[in-house]
Design a protein around this motif. Sequence first.
Motif, PDB file in Angstrom:
ATOM      1  N   THR A  42       0.848  -1.204   0.000  1.00 44.44           N
ATOM      2  CA  THR A  42       0.000   0.000   0.000  1.00 44.44           C
ATOM      3  C   THR A  42       0.878   1.247   0.000  1.00 44.44           C
ATOM      4  OG1 THR A  42      -0.116   0.071   2.413  1.00 44.44           O
ATOM      5  CG2 THR A  42      -1.917  -1.030   1.305  1.00 44.44           C
ATOM      6  N   LYS A  43       2.006   1.135   0.679  1.00 40.78           N
ATOM      7  CA  LYS A  43       2.913   2.269   0.795  1.00 40.78           C
ATOM      8  C   LYS A  43       3.399   2.752  -0.580  1.00 40.78           C
ATOM      9  CE  LYS A  43       7.321   3.223   2.943  1.00 40.78           C
ATOM     10  NZ  LYS A  43       8.430   2.622   3.660  1.00 40.78           N
ATOM     11  N   HIS A  44       3.500   1.844  -1.525  1.00 36.92           N
ATOM     12  CA  HIS A  44       3.992   2.221  -2.848  1.00 36.92           C
ATOM     13  C   HIS A  44       2.922   2.819  -3.756  1.00 36.92           C
ATOM     14  CE1 HIS A  44       7.448  -0.134  -1.543  1.00 36.92           C
ATOM     15  NE2 HIS A  44       8.112   0.651  -2.351  1.00 36.92           N
ATOM     16  N   GLY A  45       1.711   2.823  -3.279  1.00 32.06           N
ATOM     17  CA  GLY A  45       0.675   3.522  -4.033  1.00 32.06           C
ATOM     18  C   GLY A  45      -0.176   2.622  -4.902  1.00 32.06           C
ATOM     19  N   GLU A  46      -1.262   3.207  -5.381  1.00 34.37           N
ATOM     20  CA  GLU A  46      -2.287   2.448  -6.101  1.00 34.37           C
ATOM     21  C   GLU A  46      -1.899   2.130  -7.529  1.00 34.37           C
ATOM     22  OE1 GLU A  46      -5.918   4.661  -5.858  1.00 34.37           O
ATOM     23  OE2 GLU A  46      -6.056   4.419  -3.683  1.00 34.37           O
ATOM     24  N   GLN A  47      -0.932   2.884  -8.065  1.00 35.10           N
ATOM     25  CA  GLN A  47      -0.653   2.701  -9.499  1.00 35.10           C
ATOM     26  C   GLN A  47      -0.175   1.296  -9.834  1.00 35.10           C
ATOM     27  OE1 GLN A  47       1.176   4.486  -7.398  1.00 35.10           O
ATOM     28  NE2 GLN A  47       3.304   4.718  -8.047  1.00 35.10           N
ATOM     29  N   TRP A  48       0.463   0.601  -8.846  1.00 33.29           N
ATOM     30  CA  TRP A  48       1.036  -0.719  -9.165  1.00 33.29           C
ATOM     31  C   TRP A  48      -0.022  -1.783  -9.394  1.00 33.29           C
ATOM     32  CZ3 TRP A  48       5.659  -0.256 -10.965  1.00 33.29           C
ATOM     33  CH2 TRP A  48       6.465   0.794 -10.524  1.00 33.29           C
ATOM     34  N   PRO A  49      -0.968  -1.976  -8.481  1.00 30.65           N
ATOM     35  CA  PRO A  49      -2.012  -2.951  -8.818  1.00 30.65           C
ATOM     36  C   PRO A  49      -2.861  -2.511 -10.009  1.00 30.65           C
ATOM     37  CG  PRO A  49      -2.445  -1.921  -6.674  1.00 30.65           C
ATOM     38  CD  PRO A  49      -1.072  -1.526  -7.081  1.00 30.65           C
ATOM     39  N   LEU A  50      -3.028  -1.194 -10.171  1.00 31.56           N
ATOM     40  CA  LEU A  50      -3.894  -0.721 -11.260  1.00 31.56           C
ATOM     41  C   LEU A  50      -3.306  -1.006 -12.647  1.00 31.56           C
ATOM     42  CD1 LEU A  50      -5.238   2.675  -9.824  1.00 31.56           C
ATOM     43  CD2 LEU A  50      -6.450   0.475 -10.027  1.00 31.56           C
ATOM     44  N   LYS A  51      -2.009  -1.273 -12.687  1.00 30.48           N
ATOM     45  CA  LYS A  51      -1.365  -1.579 -13.975  1.00 30.48           C
ATOM     46  C   LYS A  51      -1.759  -2.941 -14.533  1.00 30.48           C
ATOM     47  CE  LYS A  51       3.077  -1.089 -14.678  1.00 30.48           C
ATOM     48  NZ  LYS A  51       4.518  -1.045 -14.389  1.00 30.48           N
TER      49      LYS A  51
END
Length: 649
Positions: free
Chosen positions: A369-378
């Motif tokens: 979660t700390k790395h932000g939403e963009q990673w799963p959203l990819k």
Amino acid sequence: MPEVDITSILKESRVFNPPKKFSESSHIKSFDEYEQIYKEAEIDPEAFWAKIAGELHWFKKWDKVLEWNPPFAKWFVGGELNISYNCIDRHLTTWRKNKAAIIWEGEPGDSRTLTYQDLHREVSKFANVLKSIGVNKGDRVAIYMPMIPELPIAMLGCARIGAIHSVVFGGFSAEALKDRVYDAQAKVIITADGGFRKGEVVPLKEKVDEAADKSPSVEKVIAVKRTGNQVQMKDGRDYWWHDLMKDASDKCEAIPLDSEHPLFILYTSGTTGKPKGVVHTTGGYLTGVYITTKWVFDLKDEDTYWCTADIGWVTGHSYILYGPLANGATSLMYEGGPMYPQPDRFWEIVDRYKVNIFYTAPTAIRALTKHGEQWPLKHDLSSLRLLGTVGEPINPEAWIWYHKLIGKERCPIVDTWWQTETGMILITPLPGAIPTKPGSATRPFPGIIADVVSREGKSEAPNKGGYLVIKKPWPAMLRTIYGDDERYKKQYWEEIKGVYFTGDGARRDEDGYFWIMGRVDDVMNVAGHRLSTMEIESALVSHFTVAEAAVVGRPDEIKGQAVVAFVTLELGNNPTDELKKELKEHVSKEIGPIAKPDDIRFTEALPKTRSGKIMRRLLRDIAYGREKMGDTTTLEDYSVLAKLMEDKE
Ligand code: WT7
């Protein structure tokens, strides 16, 4: 053990019902069905477990389901079976023969798929290798390997001939390995030249050399060539896996073993420094992991199932290897770290292999979660239908992130409570049947009688905190501590008379849901209130700037203990005094003034064990202002601690 009662203050009222479509096709379809099975099992647990054991393959049926001489249990007495046979051979006469048993992905991106037939060949050959170097039934074999297919092959090879494996997590030091090898008096160590982790080579063989040189019991070492780094091979002691396998016969019958024959020893830390060798046996263990894998993960033949744990921990034993393969499932296995090469490795793997069931740890979720939403959203995560967590209480914030970003509000989440000692999941939602509440492991599995009690063993009223205990033996329970029946008795069965003491604090709410509050030694006494560190952490993490938090107690003249919080911030936030104040107010608002941290310390990372558990003991040392730290051998990254000591106020 602390004497005072435990105050539970976590507030969480959201309820998530199983999606209708999910329930319709699941093994256990409704809450009523769960309750009915639970009741039947409560009335006649032996009949319940015997029915499940009957779904496995036995060379000889048992004479008696349970022999209970408290605190020593024997399950399926007189029965004979083999776990390697149950996990492999019995699928070969079915259509599953060419089904993928293990789909493996290495950290560098290489991959391998082993069908049940492939696994049969490799395991049989390896079992013959073990015999050829003098391993007999009952001998202990230490396994210190990276997450590569040869690891489950080695374990199943041991099980096939009745050798007892003791897997030591590949992240442990040579010293820790030596202690475990010594305690188990292992005859053989199986290892690899190295393994890949976060882009680096972990030099396993080097550590084995250090340990083996000081371990008189070790006669042979077998090493898989994985990374190709330079290693020393000691003449007459060390062999390459591929050399021994080259000429090994692929015919090796799985031998019938007594139901109580030990399957493995797995070391876990206790309240003292000496690691405990938790002993699990054959028939009961297999029965427990088989049925929990099936019902908790609602496992179907079509599923690609992925548990991200390391096989060096019990989660990997029970829910990467034995449980899934006993069900004839496809189990995915990944060698490396979740952030390598980028923080989307998990989601990239889910997408590429179309993973349906995903089981991981709250600590991994928080880190992601700390790395932000963009990673799963990819990535396309639409193959997922069920999510799980294990290892620690999941804070509701992380639960909601998991639910929304990964499960797209479509997948049930099973928060599974269990321990190395319990062998199998004991408290958990059944995903098609039990509505979930974020942060609660919900209800006991059928056949499990759990309770929250006082120090005297009296059941606590709803919502009153107490000690989590299990009141009846269950098939996958530990049988003893290796070589130390006394410690087994004392630690688990004498703290609270006549019941299994888990070491965890918990409360049960008005719906009979269990809320685990963590180990009782992580519980603080603040101004007469016992507070779970986890609950304060959860409140901190619910603040939008906070990524992770660990809370410990520091002696305080007035309050007994003061609350010290170590906090890591989400990227882009500044560690200012204003923010400290704001966080204190936030906790005060979320839980109440009693829980308000007296001291907040910002840090870039928290000291953790290699399995991801925060080492509160070390944080406590820092909070107390101690110059000398306790044992740091299980710490993943020493520099985190060094930095914290430098920063101390
Ligand atoms: C301790 C056992 C079981 C495999 C991994 C850990 C904590 C585990 C949960 C959960 C709250 C949990 C407990 C337990 N724990 N699962 N779902 N909710 N706490 O095995 O190293 O033997 O640790 O982990 O405190 O006693 P372990």
